[in-house]
Design a protein around this motif. Structure first.
Motif, PDB file in Angstrom:
ATOM      1  N   ASP A 191       0.859  -1.182   0.000  1.00 35.41           N
ATOM      2  CA  ASP A 191       0.000   0.000   0.000  1.00 35.41           C
ATOM      3  C   ASP A 191       0.894   1.230   0.000  1.00 35.41           C
ATOM      4  O   ASP A 191       1.691   1.436   0.930  1.00 35.41           O
ATOM      5  CB  ASP A 191      -0.895   0.024   1.236  1.00 35.41           C
ATOM      6  CG  ASP A 191      -1.905  -1.112   1.240  1.00 35.41           C
ATOM      7  OD1 ASP A 191      -2.426  -1.434   0.167  1.00 35.41           O
ATOM      8  OD2 ASP A 191      -2.149  -1.679   2.335  1.00 35.41           O
ATOM      9  N   LEU A 192       0.762   2.058  -1.026  1.00 35.44           N
ATOM     10  CA  LEU A 192       1.538   3.287  -1.123  1.00 35.44           C
ATOM     11  C   LEU A 192       0.862   4.366  -0.280  1.00 35.44           C
ATOM     12  O   LEU A 192      -0.320   4.655  -0.452  1.00 35.44           O
ATOM     13  CB  LEU A 192       1.612   3.726  -2.586  1.00 35.44           C
ATOM     14  CG  LEU A 192       2.548   4.878  -2.912  1.00 35.44           C
ATOM     15  CD1 LEU A 192       3.987   4.473  -2.683  1.00 35.44           C
ATOM     16  CD2 LEU A 192       2.333   5.306  -4.355  1.00 35.44           C
ATOM     17  N   VAL A 193       1.605   4.972   0.658  1.00 31.40           N
ATOM     18  CA  VAL A 193       1.032   5.993   1.532  1.00 31.40           C
ATOM     19  C   VAL A 193       1.255   7.391   0.954  1.00 31.40           C
ATOM     20  O   VAL A 193       0.308   8.145   0.755  1.00 31.40           O
ATOM     21  CB  VAL A 193       1.613   5.898   2.954  1.00 31.40           C
ATOM     22  CG1 VAL A 193       0.976   6.960   3.856  1.00 31.40           C
ATOM     23  CG2 VAL A 193       1.402   4.512   3.530  1.00 31.40           C
ATOM     24  N   ASN A 194       2.500   7.765   0.695  1.00 26.08           N
ATOM     25  CA  ASN A 194       2.764   9.053   0.077  1.00 26.08           C
ATOM     26  C   ASN A 194       4.170   9.098  -0.505  1.00 26.08           C
ATOM     27  O   ASN A 194       4.990   8.202  -0.268  1.00 26.08           O
ATOM     28  CB  ASN A 194       2.527  10.222   1.046  1.00 26.08           C
ATOM     29  CG  ASN A 194       3.396  10.136   2.279  1.00 26.08           C
ATOM     30  OD1 ASN A 194       4.600   9.927   2.186  1.00 26.08           O
ATOM     31  ND2 ASN A 194       2.805  10.290   3.456  1.00 26.08           N
ATOM     32  N   VAL A 195       4.423  10.164  -1.263  1.00 28.92           N
ATOM     33  CA  VAL A 195       5.690  10.339  -1.961  1.00 28.92           C
ATOM     34  C   VAL A 195       6.159  11.767  -1.735  1.00 28.92           C
ATOM     35  O   VAL A 195       5.360  12.710  -1.773  1.00 28.92           O
ATOM     36  CB  VAL A 195       5.525  10.079  -3.474  1.00 28.92           C
ATOM     37  CG1 VAL A 195       6.832  10.351  -4.204  1.00 28.92           C
ATOM     38  CG2 VAL A 195       5.065   8.652  -3.731  1.00 28.92           C
ATOM     39  N   GLN A 196       7.460  11.945  -1.481  1.00 28.58           N
ATOM     40  CA  GLN A 196       8.040  13.275  -1.303  1.00 28.58           C
ATOM     41  C   GLN A 196       9.339  13.378  -2.084  1.00 28.58           C
ATOM     42  O   GLN A 196      10.075  12.393  -2.225  1.00 28.58           O
ATOM     43  CB  GLN A 196       8.333  13.564   0.177  1.00 28.58           C
ATOM     44  CG  GLN A 196       7.126  13.676   1.071  1.00 28.58           C
ATOM     45  CD  GLN A 196       7.515  14.045   2.500  1.00 28.58           C
ATOM     46  OE1 GLN A 196       8.693  14.122   2.843  1.00 28.58           O
ATOM     47  NE2 GLN A 196       6.519  14.276   3.341  1.00 28.58           N
ATOM     48  N   VAL A 197       9.635  14.576  -2.585  1.00 29.32           N
ATOM     49  CA  VAL A 197      10.932  14.882  -3.175  1.00 29.32           C
ATOM     50  C   VAL A 197      11.498  16.072  -2.413  1.00 29.32           C
ATOM     51  O   VAL A 197      10.801  17.076  -2.231  1.00 29.32           O
ATOM     52  CB  VAL A 197      10.818  15.228  -4.678  1.00 29.32           C
ATOM     53  CG1 VAL A 197      12.176  15.656  -5.221  1.00 29.32           C
ATOM     54  CG2 VAL A 197      10.285  14.037  -5.469  1.00 29.32           C
ATOM     55  N   TRP A 198      12.729  15.961  -1.942  1.00 29.08           N
ATOM     56  CA  TRP A 198      13.309  17.090  -1.214  1.00 29.08           C
ATOM     57  C   TRP A 198      14.736  17.365  -1.690  1.00 29.08           C
ATOM     58  O   TRP A 198      15.435  16.483  -2.175  1.00 29.08           O
ATOM     59  CB  TRP A 198      13.285  16.874   0.300  1.00 29.08           C
ATOM     60  CG  TRP A 198      14.145  15.763   0.813  1.00 29.08           C
ATOM     61  CD1 TRP A 198      15.445  15.836   1.203  1.00 29.08           C
ATOM     62  CD2 TRP A 198      13.747  14.391   1.001  1.00 29.08           C
ATOM     63  NE1 TRP A 198      15.884  14.615   1.631  1.00 29.08           N
ATOM     64  CE2 TRP A 198      14.861  13.715   1.518  1.00 29.08           C
ATOM     65  CE3 TRP A 198      12.562  13.694   0.797  1.00 29.08           C
ATOM     66  CZ2 TRP A 198      14.831  12.352   1.819  1.00 29.08           C
ATOM     67  CZ3 TRP A 198      12.524  12.341   1.093  1.00 29.08           C
ATOM     68  CH2 TRP A 198      13.650  11.684   1.600  1.00 29.08           C
ATOM     69  N   ARG A 199      15.101  18.625  -1.552  1.00 29.48           N
ATOM     70  CA  ARG A 199      16.435  19.077  -1.944  1.00 29.48           C
ATOM     71  C   ARG A 199      17.415  18.829  -0.809  1.00 29.48           C
ATOM     72  O   ARG A 199      17.094  19.045   0.356  1.00 29.48           O
ATOM     73  CB  ARG A 199      16.387  20.567  -2.285  1.00 29.48           C
ATOM     74  CG  ARG A 199      17.708  21.114  -2.822  1.00 29.48           C
ATOM     75  CD  ARG A 199      17.558  22.569  -3.237  1.00 29.48           C
ATOM     76  NE  ARG A 199      17.307  23.423  -2.087  1.00 29.48           N
ATOM     77  CZ  ARG A 199      17.123  24.739  -2.182  1.00 29.48           C
ATOM     78  NH1 ARG A 199      17.122  25.311  -3.367  1.00 29.48           N
ATOM     79  NH2 ARG A 199      16.917  25.460  -1.103  1.00 29.48           N
ATOM     80  N   VAL A 200      18.605  18.385  -1.151  1.00 31.02           N
ATOM     81  CA  VAL A 200      19.674  18.175  -0.177  1.00 31.02           C
ATOM     82  C   VAL A 200      20.635  19.348  -0.271  1.00 31.02           C
ATOM     83  O   VAL A 200      21.193  19.629  -1.342  1.00 31.02           O
ATOM     84  CB  VAL A 200      20.412  16.847  -0.443  1.00 31.02           C
ATOM     85  CG1 VAL A 200      21.518  16.642   0.593  1.00 31.02           C
ATOM     86  CG2 VAL A 200      19.439  15.677  -0.432  1.00 31.02           C
ATOM     87  N   SER A 201      20.816  20.055   0.843  1.00 32.24           N
ATOM     88  CA  SER A 201      21.671  21.239   0.897  1.00 32.24           C
ATOM     89  C   SER A 201      22.568  21.169   2.120  1.00 32.24           C
ATOM     90  O   SER A 201      22.332  20.377   3.038  1.00 32.24           O
ATOM     91  CB  SER A 201      20.824  22.514   0.975  1.00 32.24           C
ATOM     92  OG  SER A 201      19.867  22.569  -0.054  1.00 32.24           O
ATOM     93  N   ALA A 202      23.574  22.005   2.126  1.00 27.89           N
ATOM     94  CA  ALA A 202      24.431  22.173   3.306  1.00 27.89           C
ATOM     95  C   ALA A 202      24.616  23.672   3.505  1.00 27.89           C
ATOM     96  O   ALA A 202      25.540  24.283   2.958  1.00 27.89           O
ATOM     97  CB  ALA A 202      25.771  21.476   3.113  1.00 27.89           C
TER      98      ALA A 202
END
Length: 554
Positions: A271-282
């Motif tokens: 069961d797929l709950v949700n999907v996120q895309v996030w930027r990786v920064s420093a």
């Protein structure tokens, strides 16, 4: 008009930690968040040792241990093509490793942590969800803010002495203040897929060789499969390149295909709950404060998640700021104490950002070596990646330098990501030692929160008497204990004096955040003036009316 001492923008782990601590210090606060509830994505999952110590002090130890994965899961496994493929190697686990603390690092999902923090914060703070701050303005005496209930549209005004922005990476408050954020704005992107499945084949693979993350590496892709708990919650991550435009999330069917490929189970029922895309920064904000407004957590710093230091650094920001706001608002300290927040926390964020980038670079080496089928290269890179898992220096070894620390001429150990040297050099976290109090085995950490504490050797009773006199005469939150044979508290392993670097008549003054403010290796006669002077320096005010007469207790 809503009147509060502090308004907190953001009710995630950082904002809730701050609200809870302020409430326990008798400071009123309102925390607002646009979200309707705790995140519907597990997000961060690692509580490092220092954060675990804080949660023990906050009465959360039972809850986080119940929801934690076992210590043998605390490792990374690197495999060919899928989580069921050939294993190139794995990092060490936490199983059986002695940690210099009463608490180990723990694998607990962030949504569980936020649920627990919110329930505790609500005991003494006001939490409003589905509410946003539309505008704010600093005045001579405080901060005026306009908040809107996103369900009803109702608009209200708030008036507070201070405002704290814990509103995340894209912080509206930071942007409105015009505070720049410095560093690498784009290391890459990660895709996160949260899904559920109780397929027994998953658990057969998992239980055979447990791991917090299985890196499935092929020539074109790197996908990570992670267990959130040992029931049915899972995460799948995909490492994405640093492209100009944020990648679009996959469709439902594309996400299903990605999970099935990564698990090596083409017919997996999930069961797929949700999907996120996030930027990786420093990146780290150039300033943590503008007047009466402070930044904390992701609003102040963006850390790559390789190392698991982001949420932990933010919670520790809140821990550093809370006691200072509490003392200033209650009239026990000069407002100048608040200047030490940025002085102490910003260098920690910069250091953690650098280490997290290093972890990310090591991960790239592992991937490249695996794709080249370079066995020795993979082994060497995985050995280096153990720093990602075993980073006691980053978790416990940071030392503060500010006017709220009174030096004694000694120098803290050199910064190290992996090596932690227990020390009570002023500015350092007061180290853990096991103690016995009335037949109860406790950690020294259990004594060190919410107030100043003097810890003295068995013949250092004059220091303790001075601390208690200050408390009686000024209402400043301070107490003291003697530690050692025939003292108020017994030193279980006999290592208190050596660990703290004092003699039997010496003492340390520990701040409410558990960091050493001052140390005297011994007492000169019965003169406790140095303790009083140290406390005055930290607080920025006089406590001379509390100066006791000479007392010798042995």
């Amino acid at each position: 008009m809503i009147e509060k001492d502090v308004v907190i923008v953001g009710a995630g782990a950082v904002g809730l930690s701050l609200a809870m601590q302020l409430g326990r210090l008798g400071v009123s606060s309102l925390a607002v968040d646009r979200r309707a509830a705790t995140s519907d994505h597990p997000r961060a999952r690692g509580i490092n040792t220092r954060t675990a110590e804080l949660m023990r002090q906050w009465g959360m130890e039972g809850a986080i241990r119940r929801n934690a994965l076992p210590p043998e899961d605390f490792c990374f496994a690197y495999r060919r093509d899928s989580m069921r493929g050939h294993e190139y190697g794995r990092t060490v686990t936490d199983d059986g490793i002695d940690v210099p603390s009463a608490m180990p690092r723990l694998l607990v999902p962030q949504d569980i942590i936020e649920d627990e923090l919110r329930e505790r914060a609500r005991e003494s703070a006001e939490i409003r969800l589905r509410t946003e701050v539309e505008d704010f303005e600093e005045t001579e005496t405080g901060v005026l803010a306009t908040i809107r209930d996103l369900r009803t549209g109702e608009v209200q005004q708030t008036r507070s002495r201070y405002l704290v922005a814990a509103d995340g990476a894209m912080s509206m408050v930071r942007q409105r203040l015009g505070i720049p954020i410095e560093g690498n704005p784009l290391i890459g992107y990660w895709l996160g897929i949260y899904w559920k499945s109780a397929d027994p084949r998953l658990w057969a693979t998992y239980l055979e060789q447990p791991s917090m993350a299985y890196y499935a590496i092929d020539q074109d892709d790197v996908v990570v499969v992670s267990a959130v708990d040992r029931t049915n919650r899972w995460l799948t991550f995909r490492i994405l390149p640093a492209v100009t435009t944020r990648p679009a999330p996959p469709s439902h069917d594309e996400a299903l295909r990605l999970v099935r490929k990564a698990t090596g189970l083409p017919d997996l029922d999930l069961d797929l709950v949700n999907v996120q895309v996030w930027r990786v920064s420093a990146q780290v904000a150039k300033s943590y404060r503008q007047g009466r407004i402070f930044l904390a957590g992701d609003a102040a710093h963006l850390l790559p998640h390789t190392g698991g230091l982001g949420m932990n650094t933010g919670i520790q920001d809140a821990h550093n700021l809370a006691w200072k706001l509490g003392l200033v608002l209650r009239g026990h300290a000069d407002p100048a104490l608040l200047d030490s927040y940025e002085a102490e926390r910003r260098p920690v964020a910069e250091q953690n950002a650098g280490w997290s980038v290093g972890n990310n670079d090591t991960l790239k080496r592992i991937i490249a070596s695996a794709r080249a089928e370079d066995g020795p290269g993979v082994t060497a890179a995985i050995e280096a990646e153990n720093d990602h898992v075993r980073q006691e220096g980053a978790e416990l070894g940071f030392a503060y330098r500010s006017h709220a620390v009174v030096g004694d001429g000694t120098i803290p150990p050199a910064p190290s990501q992996t090596v932690y040297t227990p020390t009570a050099v002023p500015g350092c976290r007061a180290p853990h030692v096991w103690l016995d109090r009335g037949g109860e085995r406790i950690s020294s950490i259990d004594l060190l929160h919410s107030r100043f504490v003097v810890l003295a050797g068995a013949h250092g009773g004059a220091w303790v008497a001075a601390a208690r006199a200050i408390a009686d005469d000024t209402d400043i939150p301070i107490t003291g204990h003697t530690v050692g044979p025939n003292a108020e508290i017994t030193d279980v392993d006999g290592d208190f004096l050596d660990t703290y670097g004092i003699y039997v008549d010496g003492a340390v003054l520990v701040r409410p955040d558990g960091h050493v403010a001052w140390r005297a290796q011994f007492i000169d006669g019965a003169d406790t003036t140095p303790l009083i002077e140290a406390l005055e320096q930290v607080l920025g005010r006089s406590v001379r009316a509390a100066e006791p007469t000479s007392v010798v207790v042995s």
